[in-house]
Design a protein around this motif. Structure first.
Motif, mmCIF file in Angstrom:
data_model
loop_
_atom_site.group_PDB
_atom_site.id
_atom_site.type_symbol
_atom_site.label_atom_id
_atom_site.label_comp_id
_atom_site.label_asym_id
_atom_site.label_seq_id
_atom_site.Cartn_x
_atom_site.Cartn_y
_atom_site.Cartn_z
ATOM 1 N N ASN A 55 5.706 0.523 -5.822
ATOM 2 C CA ASN A 55 6.330 0.760 -4.522
ATOM 3 C C ASN A 55 6.339 2.244 -4.141
ATOM 4 O O ASN A 55 7.031 2.641 -3.215
ATOM 5 C CB ASN A 55 7.747 0.205 -4.502
ATOM 6 C CG ASN A 55 8.652 0.860 -5.522
ATOM 7 O OD1 ASN A 55 8.212 1.666 -6.338
ATOM 8 N ND2 ASN A 55 9.923 0.499 -5.494
ATOM 9 N N ILE A 56 5.549 3.049 -4.831
ATOM 10 C CA ILE A 56 5.484 4.477 -4.524
ATOM 11 C C ILE A 56 4.788 4.672 -3.175
ATOM 12 O O ILE A 56 3.904 3.905 -2.804
ATOM 13 C CB ILE A 56 4.747 5.246 -5.637
ATOM 14 C CG1 ILE A 56 4.967 6.741 -5.505
ATOM 15 C CG2 ILE A 56 3.282 4.919 -5.653
ATOM 16 C CD1 ILE A 56 4.510 7.518 -6.718
ATOM 17 N N ARG A 57 5.180 5.680 -2.476
ATOM 18 C CA ARG A 57 4.558 5.982 -1.177
ATOM 19 C C ARG A 57 3.290 6.798 -1.422
ATOM 20 O O ARG A 57 3.303 7.755 -2.188
ATOM 21 C CB ARG A 57 5.542 6.721 -0.289
ATOM 22 C CG ARG A 57 6.789 5.883 0.027
ATOM 23 C CD ARG A 57 7.750 6.634 0.903
ATOM 24 N NE ARG A 57 7.140 6.999 2.168
ATOM 25 C CZ ARG A 57 7.203 6.269 3.283
ATOM 26 N NH1 ARG A 57 7.871 5.143 3.280
ATOM 27 N NH2 ARG A 57 6.616 6.673 4.388
ATOM 28 N N ILE A 58 2.232 6.447 -0.751
ATOM 29 C CA ILE A 58 0.942 7.121 -0.936
ATOM 30 C C ILE A 58 1.047 8.601 -0.558
ATOM 31 O O ILE A 58 0.354 9.448 -1.132
ATOM 32 C CB ILE A 58 -0.191 6.412 -0.162
ATOM 33 C CG1 ILE A 58 -1.567 6.929 -0.603
ATOM 34 C CG2 ILE A 58 -0.015 6.541 1.327
ATOM 35 C CD1 ILE A 58 -1.956 6.608 -1.998
ATOM 36 N N ALA A 59 1.941 8.939 0.366
ATOM 37 C CA ALA A 59 2.114 10.343 0.763
ATOM 38 C C ALA A 59 2.554 11.193 -0.420
ATOM 39 O O ALA A 59 2.135 12.345 -0.557
ATOM 40 C CB ALA A 59 3.124 10.443 1.897
ATOM 41 N N GLU A 60 3.385 10.641 -1.311
ATOM 42 C CA GLU A 60 3.822 11.373 -2.502
ATOM 43 C C GLU A 60 2.678 11.512 -3.501
ATOM 44 O O GLU A 60 2.480 12.566 -4.088
ATOM 45 C CB GLU A 60 4.973 10.636 -3.199
ATOM 46 C CG GLU A 60 6.254 10.540 -2.423
ATOM 47 C CD GLU A 60 7.256 9.700 -3.179
ATOM 48 O OE1 GLU A 60 7.748 10.172 -4.224
ATOM 49 O OE2 GLU A 60 7.536 8.572 -2.725
ATOM 50 N N LYS A 62 -0.668 11.242 -3.041
ATOM 51 C CA LYS A 62 -1.909 11.918 -2.653
ATOM 52 C C LYS A 62 -1.861 13.432 -2.875
ATOM 53 O O LYS A 62 -2.888 14.080 -2.964
ATOM 54 C CB LYS A 62 -2.335 11.564 -1.236
ATOM 55 C CG LYS A 62 -1.594 12.206 -0.130
ATOM 56 C CD LYS A 62 -2.190 11.748 1.194
ATOM 57 C CE LYS A 62 -1.624 12.522 2.342
ATOM 58 N NZ LYS A 62 -2.216 12.124 3.605
ATOM 59 N N ARG A 82 2.054 -5.947 -4.384
ATOM 60 C CA ARG A 82 2.041 -4.616 -3.773
ATOM 61 C C ARG A 82 1.073 -3.671 -4.467
ATOM 62 O O ARG A 82 0.507 -2.778 -3.846
ATOM 63 C CB ARG A 82 3.451 -4.018 -3.776
ATOM 64 C CG ARG A 82 4.405 -4.735 -2.842
ATOM 65 C CD ARG A 82 5.792 -4.172 -2.919
ATOM 66 N NE ARG A 82 6.383 -4.516 -4.205
ATOM 67 C CZ ARG A 82 7.587 -4.132 -4.599
ATOM 68 N NH1 ARG A 82 8.324 -3.368 -3.804
ATOM 69 N NH2 ARG A 82 8.062 -4.501 -5.779
ATOM 70 N N LEU A 86 -1.668 -0.945 -2.920
ATOM 71 C CA LEU A 86 -1.587 0.450 -3.341
ATOM 72 C C LEU A 86 -2.920 0.921 -3.919
ATOM 73 O O LEU A 86 -3.356 2.047 -3.644
ATOM 74 C CB LEU A 86 -0.456 0.626 -4.355
ATOM 75 C CG LEU A 86 -0.184 2.043 -4.833
ATOM 76 C CD1 LEU A 86 0.101 2.983 -3.666
ATOM 77 C CD2 LEU A 86 0.991 2.043 -5.815
#
Length: 173
Positions: A55-60, A62, A82, A86
């Motif tokens: 559930n990590i955000r790709i913005a973090e 990348k 999920r 991802l």
């Protein structure tokens, strides 16, 4: 935990570190929470991998993709998809290292995992005992083409149909 790829079982060359300590490890796999410190300690010849939640955000993520050699996406259950989404995002953001699915997946998900960009799957012992490697390899070969664009090869069913219709129109004219 057994590790397999599209060719069968393989040896895991990565050493898991519960914290950020990566001293004397040529290939260290650290938890997401310890990644910043592990990257600061990294030597020039070391390779760093990270275990991330699904559930990590790709913005973090990348922000550190270029510094990583392996990303292991955790699957808490086979029914939680999920991690597939991802994986696709990670590949779309340019990650070329090894992408690993880690958790209790089932053989029927193997072809889809490979198509989403995963290179390998790390299974809990219980999951591996229920479905032998031969079953995983057979499942991987069951799906030759998908309906969605951008997964695996570019020969998805919809584009093939569109090409066939266009060729039929050209031949009729």
């Amino acid at each position: 935990m057994p590790l397999l790829d599209r060719n069968g079982t393989k040896i895991d060359a990565w050493t898991r570190s519960e914290g950020s300590g990566v001293d004397n490890l040529s290939q260290a796999l650290v938890p997401w929470e310890a990644l910043t410190e592990a990257l600061q300690q990294k030597t020039r010849d070391q390779r760093i991998g990270v275990v991330i939640p699904n559930n990590i955000r790709i913005a973090e993520l990348k922000l550190v993709l270029r510094q990583l050699s392996l990303i292991a996406v955790s699957f808490p259950a086979y029914s939680d998809g999920r991690g597939f989404s991802l994986a696709k995002l990670i590949r779309n953001h340019g990650f070329t290292g090894t992408l690993r699915a880690s958790g209790p997946l089932i053989a029927d998900q193997f072809a889809y995992a490979l198509a989403c960009g995963f290179d390998e799957i790390e299974l809990p012992e219980a999951s591996a005992a229920r479905q032998p490697v031969e079953q995983w390899l057979k499942a991987a070969g069951q799906i030759s083409h998908g309906y969605q664009r951008g997964y695996g090869d570019s020969h998805n069913i919809l584009d093939q149909r569109r090409t066939a219709r266009a060729a039929g129109r050209l031949a009729a004219s």
